[in-house]
Design a protein around this motif. Structure first.
Motif, PDB file in Angstrom:
ATOM      1  N   ARG A   1       0.865  -1.140   0.242  1.00 50.91           N
ATOM      2  CA  ARG A   1      -0.015  -0.124  -0.078  1.00 50.91           C
ATOM      3  C   ARG A   1       0.807   1.260  -0.079  1.00 50.91           C
ATOM      4  O   ARG A   1       0.677   2.332  -0.640  1.00 50.91           O
TER       5      ARG A   1
ATOM      6  N   GLU B   1      -8.409   7.565  -8.446  1.00 48.35           N
ATOM      7  CA  GLU B   1      -8.928   6.485  -8.756  1.00 48.35           C
ATOM      8  C   GLU B   1      -8.256   5.245  -8.971  1.00 48.35           C
ATOM      9  O   GLU B   1      -8.458   4.181  -8.739  1.00 48.35           O
TER      10      GLU B   1
ATOM     11  N   ASP C   1      -7.183   4.287  -5.668  1.00 42.28           N
ATOM     12  CA  ASP C   1      -8.002   3.301  -4.858  1.00 42.28           C
ATOM     13  C   ASP C   1      -8.163   1.848  -5.633  1.00 42.28           C
ATOM     14  O   ASP C   1      -8.373   0.802  -4.504  1.00 42.28           O
ATOM     15  N   GLU C   2      -8.223   1.796  -7.002  1.00 37.32           N
ATOM     16  CA  GLU C   2      -8.198   0.352  -7.265  1.00 37.32           C
ATOM     17  C   GLU C   2      -7.163  -0.342  -7.168  1.00 37.32           C
ATOM     18  O   GLU C   2      -7.342  -1.649  -6.724  1.00 37.32           O
ATOM     19  N   TYR C   3      -5.988   0.086  -7.163  1.00 39.05           N
ATOM     20  CA  TYR C   3      -4.678  -0.702  -6.446  1.00 39.05           C
ATOM     21  C   TYR C   3      -4.679  -0.944  -4.912  1.00 39.05           C
ATOM     22  O   TYR C   3      -4.564  -2.211  -4.728  1.00 39.05           O
TER      23      TYR C   3
ATOM     24  N   LYS D   1      -7.302  -1.629  -3.259  1.00 38.84           N
ATOM     25  CA  LYS D   1      -8.489  -2.590  -3.258  1.00 38.84           C
ATOM     26  C   LYS D   1      -7.763  -4.067  -3.676  1.00 38.84           C
ATOM     27  O   LYS D   1      -8.191  -5.113  -3.051  1.00 38.84           O
ATOM     28  N   ASN D   2      -7.032  -3.800  -4.751  1.00 40.33           N
ATOM     29  CA  ASN D   2      -6.295  -5.015  -5.199  1.00 40.33           C
ATOM     30  C   ASN D   2      -5.428  -5.656  -3.894  1.00 40.33           C
ATOM     31  O   ASN D   2      -5.329  -6.896  -3.799  1.00 40.33           O
TER      32      ASN D   2
ATOM     33  N   ASP E   1      -5.880  -5.313  -0.727  1.00 46.11           N
ATOM     34  CA  ASP E   1      -6.637  -5.709   0.207  1.00 46.11           C
ATOM     35  C   ASP E   1      -7.062  -6.900  -0.062  1.00 46.11           C
ATOM     36  O   ASP E   1      -7.402  -7.901   0.717  1.00 46.11           O
ATOM     37  N   ALA E   2      -7.613  -7.044  -1.282  1.00 48.56           N
ATOM     38  CA  ALA E   2      -8.270  -8.495  -1.669  1.00 48.56           C
ATOM     39  C   ALA E   2      -7.314  -9.663  -1.540  1.00 48.56           C
ATOM     40  O   ALA E   2      -7.575 -10.718  -1.340  1.00 48.56           O
TER      41      ALA E   2
ATOM     42  N   GLU F   1      -6.728 -10.526   1.996  1.00 47.18           N
ATOM     43  CA  GLU F   1      -8.029 -11.395   2.396  1.00 47.18           C
ATOM     44  C   GLU F   1      -7.703 -12.639   1.925  1.00 47.18           C
ATOM     45  O   GLU F   1      -8.029 -13.591   2.957  1.00 47.18           O
TER      46      GLU F   1
END
Length: 188
Positions: free
Chosen positions: A129, A165, A168-170, A172-173, A175-176, A179
């Motif tokens: 991040r 944007e 934010d997209e990266y 999210k990647n 974080d996914a 997980e």
């Protein structure tokens, strides 16, 4: 180049953010999930011939069975250094020597070790991040410079939104991926 002709190289930003994600995947691959995998030794560096060298450049890494990784060290003189590097790597594996072959039995993960690995995965994700945010900052700096060279405020807002944007997209990647990795670690 004047501020009005400014064109942010979003492909460059994407490429650099992809690099952060690729690096994260490599780090995740090195985390043990109770199954043997040759890639778990990728981050381990050996002090060979005066340089820090990846294990796969001083020997052959094999996975002969689901709970065993072997390293066949090419140079007898490096066996001790390879063993020491694995022992000190924090992988929690106890190497066993058999001539030039180092055997690494992969123990079952206990609950405490799973939690530890989950934390390590979290640290890897956080540094990914940070890398993504550093790329974002570079993009924003380029936009600020173009603004001081005469870019309109509308253009500035447009480019800042583009960069945000993308960021934010990266994130999210990242974080996914985290997980997914944590679920994998916690599976018994």
């Amino acid at each position: 180049m004047s501020g009005e002709d400014f064109e942010l190289d979003t492909d460059d930003l994407k490429r650099r953010m992809d690099g952060a994600i690729a690096n994260l995947r490599t780090e995740f691959a090195s985390l043990r999930t109770g199954r043997a995998s040759g890639s778990m030794l990728d981050p381990v560096m050996v002090d060979a011939y005066g340089a820090m060298t990846p294990i796969n450049q001083v020997g052959t890494v094999n996975v002969p069975e689901p709970r065993m990784v072997t390293v066949n060290v090419w140079d007898k003189g490096l066996v001790g250094k390879v063993e020491k590097a694995i022992r000190e790597s924090g992988l929690g594996i106890n190497p066993q020597l058999n001539g030039t072959i180092i055997m690494l039995p992969i123990p079952e993960l206990n609950e405490e070790r799973r939690r530890e690995l989950g934390k390590v995965a979290g640290q890897y994700a956080e540094s990914a991040r940070v890398s993504v945010r550093n790329v974002r900052r570079d993009g924003m700096d380029q936009i600020k410079k173009a603004k001081s060279d005469g870019m309109s405020e509308d253009d500035q807002k447009f480019w800042e939104q583009e960069v945000q944007e993308l960021t934010d997209e990266y994130i999210k990647n990242v974080d996914a991926a985290l997980e997914t990795k944590q679920e994998e670690i916690m599976q018994v």
